[in-house]
Scaffold this motif. Structure first.
Motif, PDB file in Angstrom:
ATOM      1  N   LEU A 192       0.835  -1.200   0.000  1.00 48.40           N
ATOM      2  CA  LEU A 192       0.000   0.000   0.000  1.00 48.40           C
ATOM      3  C   LEU A 192       0.870   1.250   0.000  1.00 48.40           C
ATOM      4  N   SER A 193       2.020   1.179   0.699  1.00 47.73           N
ATOM      5  CA  SER A 193       2.893   2.351   0.703  1.00 47.73           C
ATOM      6  C   SER A 193       3.502   2.571  -0.691  1.00 47.73           C
ATOM      7  N   GLY A 194       3.785   1.495  -1.403  1.00 48.58           N
ATOM      8  CA  GLY A 194       4.284   1.623  -2.762  1.00 48.58           C
ATOM      9  C   GLY A 194       3.228   2.171  -3.699  1.00 48.58           C
ATOM     10  N   ALA A 195       2.022   1.656  -3.573  1.00 51.64           N
ATOM     11  CA  ALA A 195       0.919   2.118  -4.418  1.00 51.64           C
ATOM     12  C   ALA A 195       0.644   3.604  -4.183  1.00 51.64           C
ATOM     13  N   ARG A 196       0.679   3.981  -2.923  1.00 52.18           N
ATOM     14  CA  ARG A 196       0.423   5.375  -2.574  1.00 52.18           C
ATOM     15  C   ARG A 196       1.499   6.274  -3.188  1.00 52.18           C
ATOM     16  N   ARG A 197       2.733   5.833  -3.065  1.00 47.96           N
ATOM     17  CA  ARG A 197       3.833   6.618  -3.611  1.00 47.96           C
ATOM     18  C   ARG A 197       3.768   6.692  -5.138  1.00 47.96           C
ATOM     19  N   ARG A 198       3.268   5.660  -5.731  1.00 49.28           N
ATOM     20  CA  ARG A 198       3.160   5.633  -7.185  1.00 49.28           C
ATOM     21  C   ARG A 198       2.072   6.569  -7.686  1.00 49.28           C
ATOM     22  N   GLY A 199       1.165   6.933  -6.803  1.00 45.65           N
ATOM     23  CA  GLY A 199       0.096   7.845  -7.205  1.00 45.65           C
ATOM     24  C   GLY A 199      -1.239   7.160  -7.400  1.00 45.65           C
ATOM     25  N   ILE A 200      -1.303   5.869  -7.058  1.00 47.13           N
ATOM     26  CA  ILE A 200      -2.561   5.142  -7.178  1.00 47.13           C
ATOM     27  C   ILE A 200      -3.522   5.655  -6.111  1.00 47.13           C
ATOM     28  N   LEU A 215      -0.028  10.609 -22.599  1.00 45.64           N
ATOM     29  CA  LEU A 215       1.057   9.806 -22.044  1.00 45.64           C
ATOM     30  C   LEU A 215       0.609   8.901 -20.898  1.00 45.64           C
ATOM     31  N   GLY A 216      -0.137   9.462 -19.980  1.00 45.05           N
ATOM     32  CA  GLY A 216      -0.522   8.652 -18.822  1.00 45.05           C
ATOM     33  C   GLY A 216      -0.785   9.530 -17.624  1.00 45.05           C
ATOM     34  N   TYR A 217      -0.901   8.858 -16.468  1.00 48.39           N
ATOM     35  CA  TYR A 217      -1.189   9.568 -15.231  1.00 48.39           C
ATOM     36  C   TYR A 217       0.069   9.656 -14.391  1.00 48.39           C
ATOM     37  N   PHE A 218       0.281  10.821 -13.818  1.00 49.16           N
ATOM     38  CA  PHE A 218       1.516  11.091 -13.077  1.00 49.16           C
ATOM     39  C   PHE A 218       1.210  11.800 -11.767  1.00 49.16           C
ATOM     40  N   ALA A 219       2.100  11.597 -10.806  1.00 43.14           N
ATOM     41  CA  ALA A 219       1.978  12.305  -9.522  1.00 43.14           C
ATOM     42  C   ALA A 219       3.381  12.547  -8.989  1.00 43.14           C
ATOM     43  N   LEU A 220       3.479  13.521  -8.137  1.00 43.86           N
ATOM     44  CA  LEU A 220       4.755  13.858  -7.521  1.00 43.86           C
ATOM     45  C   LEU A 220       5.236  12.681  -6.674  1.00 43.86           C
ATOM     46  N   ASP A 221       6.522  12.383  -6.732  1.00 46.40           N
ATOM     47  CA  ASP A 221       7.069  11.412  -5.793  1.00 46.40           C
ATOM     48  C   ASP A 221       7.168  12.114  -4.448  1.00 46.40           C
ATOM     49  N   PRO A 274      10.957  19.065  -8.568  1.00 47.75           N
ATOM     50  CA  PRO A 274       9.942  18.007  -8.505  1.00 47.75           C
ATOM     51  C   PRO A 274      10.400  16.737  -9.221  1.00 47.75           C
ATOM     52  N   VAL A 275       9.990  15.610  -8.684  1.00 47.33           N
ATOM     53  CA  VAL A 275      10.202  14.325  -9.348  1.00 47.33           C
ATOM     54  C   VAL A 275       8.821  13.716  -9.535  1.00 47.33           C
ATOM     55  N   PHE A 276       8.519  13.326 -10.760  1.00 42.34           N
ATOM     56  CA  PHE A 276       7.207  12.746 -11.027  1.00 42.34           C
ATOM     57  C   PHE A 276       7.304  11.246 -11.254  1.00 42.34           C
ATOM     58  N   ASN A 277       6.303  10.538 -10.744  1.00 41.04           N
ATOM     59  CA  ASN A 277       6.167   9.108 -10.998  1.00 41.04           C
ATOM     60  C   ASN A 277       5.027   8.881 -11.971  1.00 41.04           C
ATOM     61  N   ARG A 278       5.253   8.019 -12.931  1.00 43.92           N
ATOM     62  CA  ARG A 278       4.137   7.631 -13.790  1.00 43.92           C
ATOM     63  C   ARG A 278       3.351   6.550 -13.071  1.00 43.92           C
ATOM     64  N   THR A 279       2.111   6.846 -12.747  1.00 44.51           N
ATOM     65  CA  THR A 279       1.242   5.888 -12.086  1.00 44.51           C
ATOM     66  C   THR A 279       0.880   4.771 -13.061  1.00 44.51           C
TER      67      THR A 279
END
Length: 597
Positions: free
Chosen positions: A338-346, A567-573, A582-587
């Motif tokens: 869950l912590s990984g999913a949260r960080r990924r932006g899910i 491209l896709g969905y992204f959120a800040l790491d 900023p560093v963005f993660n592709r969800t």
RNA sequence: UGCCCGAUGGUGUAAUGGUAGCACAAACGAUUCUGACUCGUUUUGUCUAGGUUCGAGUCCUAGUCGGGCAGCCA
């Protein structure tokens, strides 16, 4: 009954899910068997929570929510050697995150420091731990807070002749137990007197015996076809301190004894667990019934745990990925934690949606990861603000635009909104487009940019490719194009159609930033099927690029969700982003039916 | 060769003795200033054999296949 969701941007009210467990609860509600429905989520604090646990959380909180009940968060912390407060904290945070905006009001906590209270019910002694009132200082429930009561229940069992102190070693106990197709033999200590058992058990608690020297056992049936009924152990001696209970105890109850009684002490009505505990149910019932307790007893129901293709859930294997540095840690965005999913932006709402999509049965199925991906895209499509970003930039010069000129254009933030808002983006002489949106020799049905071809720059105008500039090695380094400004929104030729529309950013107002592109961690559908599962690690599960992002993305906040268009969905790491960097993660990518062809 | 549990399209599920439905996936089409979203169409299913019944995915019997159980783990 329908249930509204509090999630911003969430789907309109959907019918409440229905499954065999909810049917049982509904029946019990109809028959008024319990004043309120109380479930529980009872992790052992010995690891991180993952999507599989989320299914259980969603089920237990869902039942509570749909029945105006409660779901207690309880740590099943009866084995001090495996547990740690680190896990208590991460699990608590993960549960709160998962239910936030959905079932926070059902989260059952106890008053900080509270233990079960002694009450008298119909002239009989009883123990009960009520949940904390809203707003009071509260914490999760802990089985270790019940050690005194559980000890008392053990004494009561001894008094009733239903438990005895056994001196057999672990190996001997094993041998006496028999095997699935072979009955066990009675322990030579099985017929000790109640007085002797009481004395020995008291001395076990007092610390007179070393680890493993004696145990407390239920007296049931050594010939039972169910191995869990062959005089199972209730208590073992462990001279170790406990992360929550401190050094008060040197005997600890086992799962089977502690769990049913913890459920009872908290007033749990429906104790929902996974299938492997099915064979423990008779023991669960035996213990509670043997004690002749005054309140209504909880009942255990089992369901199949979640499996997802291309995904590993085994705690042991997840640990191996972490310790062997195949991933960066328990919160690596590629992990199903869950912590990984949260960080990924899910979004938590996507995980909850998955839980309702997979349903609850007793069939051990493997859910297609595509269903999870669908749930994620569906939630994000509704909620994510659209932004322009170029992952692999190729310079494009609009030769008919003066160098210093900036044309501000309105870009739609989210076309899914009922009243979409816009933001200004700058169109300048030099822009970047996605390298893969240009092809010198286009494949069939390619409708992006090609030499002499036309394409629309999203929100801006149609451009025509006049010239391809290459470096000495022959690689395309720049495109020189003319912009047809009459095709801008509001312009006379705004409605002119071209087949392709591509994303872009201004070369002068955009900024460079690290973007992490995640893909599935494994290349095979069932990575857990073999022991050398690391062989199937996807070497391209993480690619890092320096992308060009539209200026407004500099203000992104951790809780924001974006769709980088096309491209896709992204959120800040949340971990590696810093102010101004900023560093963005592709969800997840957008669905791409073109790439498949 | 003990006990317990399970089996419905490719995947996940619904149908509680009465028209096998939904979602995902796939394919095709419409629409589109995101090859996204949305919309439409299509393909594919009750493990086997008996039995009960006017009628069985559902109940019964037997079998097949799969999973779980022999920690002083949970």
């Amino acid at each position: 009954m329908s249930v509204a969701s509090n999630d911003p941007g969430a789907a309109p009210a959907a019918p409440a899910p229905s499954d065999f467990i909810r049917d049982i609860v509904a029946r019990d509600v109809a028959e008024q068997r319990y004043p309120t429905i109380v479930t529980r989520f009872p992790p052992e604090p010995n690891g991180y929570l993952h999507i599989g646990h989320a299914k259980s959380i969603c089920l237990n909180f869902g039942i509570a929510r749909e029945n105006q009940g409660r779901c207690n968060l309880r740590f099943d912390d009866t084995n001090p050697v495996k547990e740690d407060v680190e896990y208590v904290e991460s699990i608590t945070a993960d549960v709160r995150w998962l239910v936030a905006g959905w079932a926070d009001h059902c989260l059952g906590l106890k008053p900080r420091g509270a233990t079960p209270a002694k009450v008298t019910l119909d002239g009989r002694e009883d123990h009960y731990l009520a949940p904390a009132a809203a707003g009071a200082a509260a914490e999760a429930f802990f089985a270790s807070d019940y050690f005194e009561q559980i000890y008392g229940y053990a004494v009561e069992l001894i008094r009733r002749g239903k438990a005895y102190v056994c001196d057999l070693s672990a190996e001997e106990t094993d041998a006496y137990r028999g095997s699935p197709d072979q009955p066990g033999r009675d322990s030579p200590y099985r017929h000790r007197s109640v007085a002797e058992n009481l004395d020995l058990f008291t001395r076990m608690r007092a610390g007179e015996f070393p680890n493993g020297a004696r145990s407390l056992r239920a007296k049931i049936d050594m010939a039972s076809p169910n191995i869990w009924l062959r005089d199972p152990l209730l208590y073992r001696i462990r001279h170790v301190a406990h992360h929550h209970a401190g050094d008060k105890w040197c005997i600890y109850p086992l799962y089977d004894f502690a769990h049913c009684l913890s459920d009872y002490l908290e007033g749990i009505t429906h104790s929902v667990c996974t299938l492997e505990f099915e064979v423990h149910r008779p023991l669960y019932d035996w213990i509670l019934q043997s004690l002749d307790l005054p309140r209504a007893l909880p009942h255990q129901y089992e369901f199949a745990k979640l499996n997802i293709s291309y995904t590993l859930f085994s705690k042991r294997r997840l640990l191996q990925l972490v310790t062997e540095s195949h991933v960066s840690g328990w919160d690596d965005p590629r992990l199903p934690t869950l912590s990984g999913a949260r960080r990924r932006g899910i979004p938590a709402s996507a995980i909850r949606k998955l839980a309702t999509l997979v349903g609850v049965t007793k069939f051990e199925s493997v859910t297609d990861v595509a269903l999870f991906e669908h749930a994620i895209r569906d939630e994000l499509n509704r909620a994510a603000a659209r932004r322009l970003a170029v992952l692999r930039p190729l310079k494009l010069v609009l030769t008919n635009l003066p160098a210093g000129e900036t044309i501000l254009i309105d870009a739609t933030n989210n076309p899914q909104d009922e009243q979409p808002t816009t933001r200004p983006v700058a169109l300048t002489r030099e822009v970047y487009i996605e390298a893969e949106d240009f092809a010198e020799v286009p494949p069939p049905k390619y409708f992006r940019l090609k030499p002499g071809g036309e394409v629309r720059l999203k929100y801006a105008c149609i451009i025509k490719c006049d010239e391809v500039v290459k470096d000495a090695a022959g690689a395309v380094v720049e495109l020189r194009c003319t912009a047809d400004l009459t095709t801008r929104a509001g312009g006379p030729n705004a409605d002119r159609k071209v087949k392709g529309t591509i994303h872009w950013v201004s070369a002068t107002t955009s900024f460079g930033a690290e973007v992490r592109l995640y893909d599935r961690l494994f290349t095979v559908a069932e990575p857990g099927a073999t022991d050398d599962f690391t062989r199937h690690l996807n070497p391209a599960s993480l690619q890092v690029v320096t992308a060009r992002l539209e200026a407004s993305l500099a203000d992104a906040r951790v809780e924001d969700r974006f769709q980088f268009e096309r491209l896709g969905y992204f959120a800040l790491d949340p971990k590696d982003s810093a102010p101004g960097r900023p560093v963005f993660n592709r969800t997840i990518t957008l669905k791409d039916t073109w790439a498949k062809a």
